[in-house]
Write a protein that holds these residues in place. Structure first.
Motif, PDB file in Angstrom:
ATOM      1  N   HIS A 286       0.892  -0.972  -0.040  1.00 16.14           N
ATOM      2  CA  HIS A 286       0.107  -0.109   0.086  1.00 16.14           C
ATOM      3  C   HIS A 286       0.892   1.291  -0.010  1.00 16.14           C
ATOM      4  O   HIS A 286       0.728   2.170  -0.497  1.00 16.14           O
ATOM      5  CB  HIS A 286      -0.783   0.071   1.276  1.00 16.14           C
ATOM      6  N   GLY A 287       1.795   1.271   0.920  1.00 15.68           N
ATOM      7  CA  GLY A 287       3.001   2.321   0.726  1.00 15.68           C
ATOM      8  C   GLY A 287       3.532   2.398  -0.454  1.00 15.68           C
ATOM      9  O   GLY A 287       3.670   3.773  -0.947  1.00 15.68           O
ATOM     10  N   LEU A 288       3.927   1.586  -1.037  1.00 17.81           N
ATOM     11  CA  LEU A 288       4.613   1.457  -2.477  1.00 17.81           C
ATOM     12  C   LEU A 288       3.638   2.312  -3.551  1.00 17.81           C
ATOM     13  O   LEU A 288       4.235   2.953  -4.394  1.00 17.81           O
ATOM     14  CB  LEU A 288       5.178   0.194  -2.884  1.00 17.81           C
ATOM     15  N   GLU A 289       2.260   1.653  -3.346  1.00 17.70           N
ATOM     16  CA  GLU A 289       1.514   2.386  -4.217  1.00 17.70           C
ATOM     17  C   GLU A 289       1.211   3.810  -3.914  1.00 17.70           C
ATOM     18  O   GLU A 289       0.931   4.521  -5.157  1.00 17.70           O
ATOM     19  CB  GLU A 289       0.259   1.416  -4.296  1.00 17.70           C
ATOM     20  N   GLN A 290       1.255   4.212  -2.592  1.00 20.68           N
ATOM     21  CA  GLN A 290       1.182   5.732  -2.236  1.00 20.68           C
ATOM     22  C   GLN A 290       2.038   6.465  -3.112  1.00 20.68           C
ATOM     23  O   GLN A 290       2.044   7.583  -3.823  1.00 20.68           O
ATOM     24  CB  GLN A 290       0.972   5.939  -1.152  1.00 20.68           C
ATOM     25  N   ALA A 291       3.409   5.979  -2.944  1.00 16.04           N
ATOM     26  CA  ALA A 291       4.700   6.325  -3.594  1.00 16.04           C
ATOM     27  C   ALA A 291       4.506   6.330  -5.162  1.00 16.04           C
ATOM     28  O   ALA A 291       4.953   7.650  -5.846  1.00 16.04           O
ATOM     29  CB  ALA A 291       5.706   5.741  -3.105  1.00 16.04           C
ATOM     30  N   ARG A 292       3.961   5.569  -5.638  1.00 13.03           N
ATOM     31  CA  ARG A 292       3.713   5.630  -7.325  1.00 13.03           C
ATOM     32  C   ARG A 292       2.671   6.800  -7.442  1.00 13.03           C
ATOM     33  O   ARG A 292       2.983   7.273  -8.363  1.00 13.03           O
ATOM     34  CB  ARG A 292       3.133   4.089  -7.579  1.00 13.03           C
TER      35      ARG A 292
END
Length: 509
Positions: free
Chosen positions: A480-486
């Motif tokens: 989820h955090g990686l997708e927020q960064a994306r």
């Protein structure tokens, strides 16, 4: 039960005295079988207005030879996918398994015999070192009988042709065989199929026309003529994607959505040419169709992306059976989405949409604008789509943080419409190529931003399910955090290019 294979064949016209040349010594060919002769009879079925043939589809019942049975041939790029079913007892009604893929083409019309072909076929088989069939060369003498139409007589035709159909062989082998055939006097055939050759006159006589509007002015083609041609192509694309979806081909849901979006955008961009009651209702129904298929496609893309992210993660950060859960979820969601999409295609509402689109092509409800020269209308169409995108960009720049995501989604939709409108007209207006390219880039960048909305929700749901099953949910939070960064990177990329986009819009509008 039906089965099938991909048919890759090349046709050649030959004269009565043609002799199939020696085919030994070709690349990869270890042996050439002795010629085998077959007597074939095939009854081809279609609607009265040849809906299948117009969609490059053939349906036949063949007796004789090694592949006797019911055959449905569907276009697939340069090749054709052939579905088979046993002969059975029925001689007039095709098996249900071969009717279902073409429900969207037939649209309730009944099929009937349109041609009978009697063929004397001599087959020469080329084999590889392991005895596998590389290619078959079929020397066909064909007699076609076309039933009488009202106020007409039955028609008889005869010709000879040679077909090269690949088995395990490749395109290089087909080319080498073709070179020998041409050297012996064969000529590449202009006919895509025997049926198309037999019914060429009928197909030409039934071509979609509309006499209620001009096609030419002293300044070239009219806007109506141009739009009509574009809509014919786009409806054909929707039909082709419909068949792909009904036969469960990869990416078919996406292709139906693309076709529906292009049609909707074209109708919106060129709405001054069509009476409002007609284009408005069609756009609403095309929007409904896209919405029905949206979840299936979005979930498929999201889960495929998350699986790739997990595969690239360090092993120590993937805690629990994350990859397995993602794979199982993807299989389940893709199947469920495909089932929902197939259900949508069986709905009366969808079939009525197809009927309405074909009614539009048969007799376009054009306004007086359709009779105007093409170039000014295209320029006006471009200006409208550019203005819409400009307004959405301005709104996004001014939107509060809490409303920014919605505003950017509106920018993406406006960019999509501008892109499709530009792509329709870029063969006529050179300056819109830059617009199409820029709008596509905006669509891609903001599309990635929108994708993260779906992936983040998937991460949240998967984490809840995993925790309930007693699994470690750490990795789902990380995803989820990686997708927020994306999402942040995609938005930053958009704002970095936004000034250049405005420059392109000024030049185009």
């Amino acid at each position: 039960m039906s089965s099938g294979h991909l048919e890759v064949e090349t046709k050649y016209d030959v004269d009565g005295g043609f002799v199939v040349p020696d085919l030994t010594g070709l690349p990869g060919v270890a042996s050439v079988d002795a010629p085998v002769e077959h007597a074939l009879e095939a009854v081809y079925l279609d609607t009265e207005d040849l809906r299948l043939l117009r969609a490059r589809i053939t349906l036949r019942r063949r007796t004789g030879g090694s592949d006797a049975g019911w055959h449905l041939k569907l276009p697939e790029g340069a090749a054709r996918r052939e579905l088979h079913a046993p002969l059975g007892r029925a001689t007039k009604n095709p098996p249900r398994s071969l009717q279902e893929p073409v429900v969207g083409i037939l649209r309730g019309a009944r099929v009937q015999p349109v041609t009978t072909l009697r063929t004397r076929r001599t087959v020469t088989t080329l084999r590889g070192a392991d005895g596998e069939m590389l290619a078959e060369i079929a020397d066909d003498t064909v007699h076609a009988t076309v039933p009488a139409v009202p106020d007409g007589a039955a028609e008889m035709q005869a010709w000879r042709e040679v077909e090269v159909e690949l088995g395990a062989g490749d395109a290089a082998l087909a080319e080498a065989v073709g070179e020998r055939l041409v050297a012996a006097g064969a000529r590449p055939s202009a006919a895509a199929s025997k049926l198309g050759r037999a019914l060429a006159d009928r197909v030409g006589g039934l071509s979609a026309t509309s006499a209620g509007w001009q096609t030419e002015t002293d300044k070239g083609p009219t806007a109506g003529r141009f739009l009509h041609t574009a809509l014919i192509d786009q409806v054909a694309s929707l039909q082709a994607a419909d068949v792909q979806l009904r036969t469960e081909q990869p990416d078919a849901v996406h292709q139906v959505r693309i076709a529906a979006r292009r049609l909707r955008s074209t109708l919106a961009a060129f709405h001054p040419l069509i009476e409002e009651s007609a284009h408005r209702s069609l756009r609403d129904e095309l929007s409904w169709l896209g919405g029905q298929l949206a979840d299936a496609r979005d979930d498929e893309v999201a889960l495929e992306h998350l699986r790739a992210v997990v595969a690239a993660e360090p092993v120590e950060l993937v805690l629990g059976p994350v990859a397995a859960r993602l794979q199982q979820t993807e299989v389940r969601e893709v199947r469920a989405g495909l089932d929902r999409a197939l259900l949508t295609l069986s709905e009366p509402r969808y079939l009525k949409l197809l009927d309405d689109l074909h009614a539009l092509l048969a007799d376009p409800p054009f306004t007086a604008v359709a009779d105007e020269p093409l170039q000014p209308v295209l320029r006006a169409t471009t200006r409208r789509s550019v203005k819409r995108l400009r307004n959405r960009l301005a709104a996004a720049r001014q939107a509060p943080d809490a409303e920014r995501a919605v505003a950017l989604h509106e920018v993406r939709k406006a960019a999509k419409r501008a892109r499709y409108a530009a792509e329709v007209g870029k063969g006529e207006l050179a300056h819109v190529k830059a617009l199409a390219k820029s709008a596509k880039k905006v669509q891609q960048v903001l599309g990635e931003l929108q994708d993260t909305v779906v992936t983040r929700e998937q991460c949240r749901r998967l984490g809840i399910v995993a925790a309930a099953a007693g699994e470690n949910s750490f990795t789902y939070g990380r995803l989820h955090g990686l997708e927020q960064a994306r999402a942040a990177r995609a938005e930053a990329e958009f704002w970095a290019m936004e000034r250049k986009v405005r420059s392109v819009l000024r030049a185009a509008g």
